[in-house]
Design an enzyme around this catalytic site. Sequence first.
Site, PDB file in Angstrom:
ATOM      1  N   CYS A 196       0.807  -1.232   0.000  1.00 51.59           N
ATOM      2  CA  CYS A 196       0.000   0.000   0.000  1.00 51.59           C
ATOM      3  C   CYS A 196       0.835   1.277   0.000  1.00 51.59           C
ATOM      4  CB  CYS A 196      -0.958  -0.005   1.185  1.00 51.59           C
ATOM      5  SG  CYS A 196      -2.128  -1.359   1.064  1.00 51.59           S
ATOM      6  N   ASN A 253     -10.003  -0.634  -1.899  1.00 46.77           N
ATOM      7  CA  ASN A 253      -8.578  -0.419  -1.654  1.00 46.77           C
ATOM      8  C   ASN A 253      -7.808  -1.020  -2.835  1.00 46.77           C
ATOM      9  OD1 ASN A 253      -5.900  -0.644  -0.833  1.00 46.77           O
ATOM     10  ND2 ASN A 253      -6.383  -1.253   1.255  1.00 46.77           N
ATOM     11  N   HIS A 287      -3.723   7.127   1.279  1.00 48.52           N
ATOM     12  CA  HIS A 287      -3.973   5.797   0.721  1.00 48.52           C
ATOM     13  C   HIS A 287      -5.379   5.377   1.141  1.00 48.52           C
ATOM     14  CE1 HIS A 287      -4.043   1.602   0.035  1.00 48.52           C
ATOM     15  NE2 HIS A 287      -3.929   1.285   1.308  1.00 48.52           N
TER      16      HIS A 287
END
Length: 346
Positions: free
Chosen positions: A114, A303, A273
């Site tokens: 991530c 995500n 993020h």
Amino acid sequence: MKRSMIAGIGMYVPKNVITNNDLTRYMDTSDEWIQERTGIQERRYADREGETTTTMGIAAATMAIENAGLQPTDIDFIIFATLSPDYYFPGCGVLVQRELKMREIGALDIRNQCSGFVYAISVADQFIKTGMYKNILVIGSEKHSFGLDMSTRGRNVSVIFGDGAGAVVLKATDSDRGIMSTHLHSDGESAEILAMYNPGTHANRWGNYADFNDAEIADMFMSHQMVDNAQLFPNMDGQAVFKKAVVKFPEVIGEALAANGLQPADIDMLVPHQANLRISQMVQKMLKLPDEKVYNNIQRYGNTTAASVPLALYEAWNEGKIKEGDIVCLAAFGSGFTWASALIRW
Ligand code: COA
């Protein structure tokens, strides 16, 4: 010293929209549960006709190169961030070089999950500051849909992730616009809390394959036991990730601000993020930022790991929410754990 500025930006998401209700066909979950815990309403999954992490990355990269007013042959270096590469090796960067018919430039894959895109931006920034390269293509792309456990067993992970890609071209500049600083961190203590263990050498401890028959070797790479125990899918302790993320996000944003003598109120746009809308909202509250200064699109894409920051940055910019001279903060946290921030004068 040169600075690096974002000269072009692009994104790509597959056409295939998967709503929360669509997921209830495969697992015991509900739209209500997913929205309440994560804010996600839908995500995209790559199509079945050859859409890969690289093809999505190339679509975003092509747009970024065009936006920068450049040709693929103007690019001096490629950095590709992903945890879902087309091949175990080589990385996706060389596939981009091949498909876009670029010069025989360097290509580097970054596997930082991530925080991969922010790490990639930082690496690109160092190459530009030292004068080694002028134009660097940075891509974040993921095809999560390929590797999710779509049964009820994997629901805590599978409902969160989606596919997509984002890209930027970083360009050397003498102006005071561009990347002001980047800040990178890791703590491997909890590496297994958010991880996919296989295929990985941790399990292949037998050494000499000559001592084994084909079936035994196949079993080392992908055994029924691995399938039965969900060892071929991502593994996550969601609550532990959440607790660490809400501490490390504000910490690394604060570090970037302090390094530049700024306060949270000086941020014009925070692009976090897109891990979970609740994480972004808690970070926003801690920094006392108004809604219009934090960009979220997890509702539509879930995500997308290394793609999430450039996807959100592209949309914020495209919607006119980022203007020249604005202070933009990118921040990410994820598996490793690794976390990072970048402060940019747009
Ligand atoms: N649908 C319905 N129920 C689900 C579910 C789903 N998709 N996933 C888990 N559950 C159930 C659990 O089985 C559990 O049931 P039980 O109480 O009967 O045992 C219950 O919901 C609560 O599970 P829990 O894991 O405690 O939920 P949570 O509130 O922590 O939310 C996450 C789970 C994953 C949404 C949350 O922890 C989170 O977002 N963490 C951060 C993850 C993240 O950001 N990852 C990426 C990092 S970059």
